[in-house]
Scaffold this active site. Structure first.
Site: not given
Ligand code: NAP
Length: 281
Positions: A50, A94, A117
């Site tokens: 990422k 994460q 996200d």
């Protein structure tokens, strides 16, 4: 019939190129902050990918790597610091987190406008109401793949297998937002093959390797395989690809299907967050 392959790598390349163009058009480069807790190897690889992709798209990179034993209050303090920092456009925590940490509580420390996200209750609420907001990356990637494959969604019957907060539920909402008739199946569904065989569009995010076979697929259906499993022979999905390919009309491969889209949509969300800040939306 042999299914046409929807090439996630190619579609993701296009999204990333467009995202880089949008990032370059901003007066200040967007910055993505990634927070990794612990040393789970798969999570480490995902975060590294990422960050690399962000930099390649002209997005600034800030990273915090905390030991796996970090107390929840300390993780919360790091998220609060990034939340308060005007130089940070988007924050990604994460997942999964080490067992002693409550992911849902920590995600809520992220301000909705930095929630790239799309996992905060605020952004999930906007999605549920069909209002604009930052969308979860994997489900948004699924929709982009269906569009790239020329799969018409309005009026189609979409069956989503899996109802997780991260993937299944938001994906069902996104399909509903595109005027599909949506059925959500899960572990308590009776006669799964009968339900999935009614699908024009079948999206599998079950977490069980190869669970979807030709017995689950109507001839000509579009099948999106969200599953990712590491095996001795490489990555496999939730769909038994060799069994389903002769029956389906379109199929996403594993690897090279949904996986690359998740990162591409994260970058797109980061630029969207920056654009929204500029326009005051
Ligand atoms: P999850 O939280 O474990 O959810 C799995 C869902 O599948 C649950 O809703 C569960 O039902 C349902 N399920 C389990 N066994 C079933 C069965 N035998 N029949 C029907 N439904 C069943 O997993 P997730 O986070 O949604 O992830 C699912 C898969 O997607 C995993 O393989 C994961 O690695 C992959 N994934 C891929 C990406 C990507 O970027 N490509 C991103 C995220 C996840 P209940 O709700 O009843 O338990």
């Amino acid at each position: 019939m042999t299914a046409s392959v929807i090439d996630g790598r190619a579609v993701a390349r296009g999204v990333r190129a467009e995202t880089a163009r949008r990032a370059a058009a901003l007066t200040a480069a967007p910055v993505l902050a990634t927070v990794l807790v612990g040393d789970d190897p798969a999570s480490g690889v995902y975060v590294a990918s990422k960050r690399k992709a962000a930099v390649a798209a002209g997005i600034g990179d800030v990273h915090r790597h905390l030991p796996g034993t970090t107390a929840e209050s300390e993780v919360a303090a790091v998220l609060d610091e990034l939340a308060a920092d005007d130089g940070i456009t988007g924050i990604l925590l994460q997942l999964p987190l080490p067992g002693h940490l409550e992911a849902a509580r920590l995600v809520e420390r992220i301000p909705p406008e930095k929630d790239v996200d799309g996992l905060t209750i605020h952004n999930q609420g906007l999605l549920a109401r069909g209002e604009p907001g930052l969308r979860p990356c994997t489900p948004a990637g699924v929709i982009a793949l269906l569009d790239a494959g020329g799969i018409g969604l309005a009026g189609s019957h979409a069956v989503v297998v899996g109802r997780s907060t991260l993937v299944g539920r938001p994906r069902a909402q996104l399909l509903l937002g595109r005027d599909a008739t949506v059925t959500v199946a899960h572990s308590r569904t009776r006669d799964l093959p009968a339900v999935t065989r009614a699908a024009d569009v079948l999206v599998a995010a079950v977490g069980v390797p190869g669970i979807i076979t030709r017995a689950h697929v109507a001839p000509g259906a579009a099948v999106i395989d969200v599953g990712i499993h590491r095996t001795a022979t490489g990555l496999v999905g939730d769909v038994d690809q060799a069994d389903v390919a002769p029956v389906a009309g379109a199929l996403t491969p594993v690897p090279g299907g949904v996986g690359p889209m998740t990162i591409a949509m994260l970058l797109a969300n980061t630029v969207t967050a920056a654009e929204s800040r500029v326009s005051g939306r």
